[in-house]
Scaffold this motif. Sequence first.
Motif, PDB file in Angstrom:
ATOM      1  N   GLU A  44       6.618  42.409   8.259  1.00  0.00           N
ATOM      2  CA  GLU A  44       7.773  42.486   9.158  1.00  0.00           C
ATOM      3  C   GLU A  44       7.399  43.190  10.472  1.00  0.00           C
ATOM      4  N   GLN A  45       6.634  44.253  10.391  1.00  0.00           N
ATOM      5  CA  GLN A  45       6.191  44.971  11.583  1.00  0.00           C
ATOM      6  C   GLN A  45       5.264  44.111  12.425  1.00  0.00           C
ATOM      7  N   TRP A  46       4.383  43.334  11.793  1.00  0.00           N
ATOM      8  CA  TRP A  46       3.462  42.447  12.509  1.00  0.00           C
ATOM      9  C   TRP A  46       4.239  41.391  13.296  1.00  0.00           C
ATOM     10  N   ILE A  47       5.249  40.783  12.657  1.00  0.00           N
ATOM     11  CA  ILE A  47       6.086  39.777  13.336  1.00  0.00           C
ATOM     12  C   ILE A  47       6.838  40.421  14.495  1.00  0.00           C
ATOM     13  N   HIS A  48       7.394  41.590  14.273  1.00  0.00           N
ATOM     14  CA  HIS A  48       8.140  42.302  15.323  1.00  0.00           C
ATOM     15  C   HIS A  48       7.233  42.568  16.533  1.00  0.00           C
ATOM     16  N   ASN A  49       5.984  42.979  16.275  1.00  0.00           N
ATOM     17  CA  ASN A  49       5.031  43.227  17.364  1.00  0.00           C
ATOM     18  C   ASN A  49       4.664  41.932  18.094  1.00  0.00           C
ATOM     19  N   LYS A  50       4.498  40.839  17.359  1.00  0.00           N
ATOM     20  CA  LYS A  50       4.166  39.547  17.976  1.00  0.00           C
ATOM     21  C   LYS A  50       5.292  39.050  18.874  1.00  0.00           C
ATOM     22  N   ARG A  51       6.533  39.239  18.440  1.00  0.00           N
ATOM     23  CA  ARG A  51       7.684  38.768  19.210  1.00  0.00           C
ATOM     24  C   ARG A  51       8.050  39.712  20.346  1.00  0.00           C
ATOM     25  N   LYS A  52       7.511  40.909  20.336  1.00  0.00           N
ATOM     26  CA  LYS A  52       7.793  41.919  21.362  1.00  0.00           C
ATOM     27  C   LYS A  52       9.293  42.179  21.478  1.00  0.00           C
ATOM     28  N   GLY A  53       9.960  42.253  20.336  1.00  0.00           N
ATOM     29  CA  GLY A  53      11.378  42.583  20.311  1.00  0.00           C
ATOM     30  C   GLY A  53      12.317  41.410  20.506  1.00  0.00           C
ATOM     31  N   ARG A  54      11.806  40.234  20.832  1.00  0.00           N
ATOM     32  CA  ARG A  54      12.679  39.069  21.030  1.00  0.00           C
ATOM     33  C   ARG A  54      13.079  38.494  19.675  1.00  0.00           C
ATOM     34  N   SER A  55      14.250  37.881  19.632  1.00  0.00           N
ATOM     35  CA  SER A  55      14.732  37.298  18.373  1.00  0.00           C
ATOM     36  C   SER A  55      14.362  35.822  18.296  1.00  0.00           C
ATOM     37  N   SER A  56      14.513  35.265  17.112  1.00  0.00           N
ATOM     38  CA  SER A  56      14.191  33.863  16.880  1.00  0.00           C
ATOM     39  C   SER A  56      15.197  33.281  15.905  1.00  0.00           C
ATOM     40  N   ASP A  57      15.464  31.988  16.056  1.00  0.00           N
ATOM     41  CA  ASP A  57      16.367  31.311  15.128  1.00  0.00           C
ATOM     42  C   ASP A  57      15.669  30.958  13.820  1.00  0.00           C
ATOM     43  N   ALA A  58      14.342  30.806  13.857  1.00  0.00           N
ATOM     44  CA  ALA A  58      13.597  30.447  12.647  1.00  0.00           C
ATOM     45  C   ALA A  58      12.108  30.668  12.866  1.00  0.00           C
TER      46      ALA A  58
END
Length: 158
Positions: A44-58
């Motif tokens: 979860e932390q890895w995904i959060h870092n990759k997205r740089k705080g942006r959200s995604s629908d899927a």
Amino acid sequence: MDGDDKGHGSESPTNSQQTISDDDEIDYSIKPEFYDSELDEKDEQWIHNKRKGRSSDAILSCPACFTTLSLECQRHEKYVTQYRAIFVVNCKIKSDQTFRSGSQKPRKGKRCRDSSEESHPIGCESLKPVCCSVCSTEVGVIDEDEVYHFFNVIPSEP
């Protein structure tokens, strides 16, 4: 010999055919060396870092090999099985193939032009197929603005 034994004979199984339960061979008092109880939090932390705080629908995956294609996308408002994304992974563009798509009918006397021409009538854009780089399954298209439009993917909750 009853009907179930036909063709099998009454031979005893060879060493490779003997059935032993995996439970008999596993020592459950020792944790497996590859087990990590905090793996979900790390992912979860890895995904959060990759997205740089942006959200995604899927999170989008290839329907054939389940390879991740996009961690950050937006679902189409009208067609709920379609997504668009700018940042993708494991995708390759088939540059040798181009086709045209128009959202509006061309006006009288105007048509979609060849890819060699620079100007396009309104509503006509050049699209290139996009495939999974692992198994080559076609998963969508990319438009002239470098926006990926996915229509053959498996979405999962972000």
